[in-house]
Design a protein around this motif. Sequence first.
Motif, short mmCIF file in Angstrom:
data_model
loop_
_atom_site.label_atom_id
_atom_site.label_comp_id
_atom_site.label_asym_id
_atom_site.label_seq_id
_atom_site.Cartn_x
_atom_site.Cartn_y
_atom_site.Cartn_z
N MET A 140 47.55 47.11 43.88
CA MET A 140 46.49 46.11 43.98
C MET A 140 45.13 46.75 43.71
O MET A 140 44.34 46.24 42.90
CB MET A 140 46.51 45.44 45.36
CG MET A 140 47.74 44.61 45.61
SD MET A 140 47.79 43.95 47.28
CE MET A 140 46.56 42.67 47.16
N THR A 141 44.86 47.86 44.38
CA THR A 141 43.57 48.53 44.24
C THR A 141 43.35 48.98 42.80
O THR A 141 42.28 48.74 42.22
CB THR A 141 43.47 49.73 45.20
OG1 THR A 141 43.70 49.28 46.53
CG2 THR A 141 42.11 50.40 45.13
N ALA A 142 44.36 49.61 42.20
CA ALA A 142 44.22 50.11 40.83
C ALA A 142 44.04 48.97 39.83
O ALA A 142 43.23 49.08 38.90
CB ALA A 142 45.44 50.95 40.45
N SER A 143 44.75 47.87 40.02
CA SER A 143 44.63 46.72 39.11
C SER A 143 43.23 46.13 39.16
O SER A 143 42.63 45.83 38.12
CB SER A 143 45.65 45.64 39.47
OG SER A 143 46.95 46.10 39.28
N ILE A 144 42.72 45.93 40.35
CA ILE A 144 41.37 45.36 40.49
C ILE A 144 40.34 46.33 39.95
O ILE A 144 39.41 45.93 39.23
CB ILE A 144 41.09 44.97 41.96
CG1 ILE A 144 42.04 43.86 42.40
CG2 ILE A 144 39.63 44.54 42.13
CD1 ILE A 144 42.08 43.60 43.90
N GLN A 145 40.49 47.62 40.27
CA GLN A 145 39.53 48.61 39.77
C GLN A 145 39.51 48.64 38.24
O GLN A 145 38.45 48.69 37.62
CB GLN A 145 39.86 50.01 40.32
CG GLN A 145 38.81 51.05 39.98
CD GLN A 145 37.48 50.76 40.65
OE1 GLN A 145 37.39 50.72 41.87
NE2 GLN A 145 36.44 50.54 39.85
N LYS A 146 40.69 48.60 37.63
CA LYS A 146 40.77 48.60 36.16
C LYS A 146 40.09 47.37 35.57
O LYS A 146 39.38 47.47 34.56
CB LYS A 146 42.24 48.66 35.72
CG LYS A 146 42.41 48.75 34.22
CD LYS A 146 43.87 48.86 33.84
CE LYS A 146 44.00 48.92 32.32
NZ LYS A 146 45.41 48.98 31.91
N ALA A 147 40.27 46.21 36.19
CA ALA A 147 39.62 44.99 35.71
C ALA A 147 38.10 45.14 35.76
O ALA A 147 37.40 44.75 34.82
CB ALA A 147 40.06 43.79 36.54
N LEU A 148 37.59 45.71 36.85
CA LEU A 148 36.15 45.90 36.97
C LEU A 148 35.64 46.91 35.96
O LEU A 148 34.61 46.69 35.31
CB LEU A 148 35.80 46.35 38.39
CG LEU A 148 36.21 45.40 39.52
CD1 LEU A 148 35.84 46.00 40.87
CD2 LEU A 148 35.60 44.03 39.34
#
Length: 146
Positions: A66-74
């Motif tokens: 979850m954290t990596a996916s959101i960070q990548k989107a940002l």
Amino acid sequence: MRFTKEESLMYTVMKAIYDSRIPIDFKGSMVLKACLLKAGYSEETRHTVDIDANWRGNVSPSAEQMTASIQKALDNSGLDLEVKLFRMYGNGRSAGFELNDRTTGEPLFSMDIDVNRPVLPTQMYEIAGFRFRGVSPSQILADKVS
């Protein structure tokens, strides 16, 4: 209806997540504002300090996913924010994320994400050029009444 600086940033984050195709639908005050504007309501409303969302899928994601996916989107959207998990989801508890200014480390706002709860009807919203998927107006009303 005016948006605070934080609300504008939150809509930018919501758009980045939507554009990344992470299986997240938004809900709460940020969606309610978009719904009200679409219906023609332009008066001031209560300002919010967080984003509420649902992560939908067949598999429960790990905290790291979850954290990596959101960070990548940002990162892909050029947002200089850092995502930190401060509460893991569980039975009756949403995952809690803090979004911080990457330069100063200052917390800017939080995001609460329910994981794999029943799928709710959604629709597309566009507000001030920010496009995202959120729960339907009937779901907003059902949540407020319950």
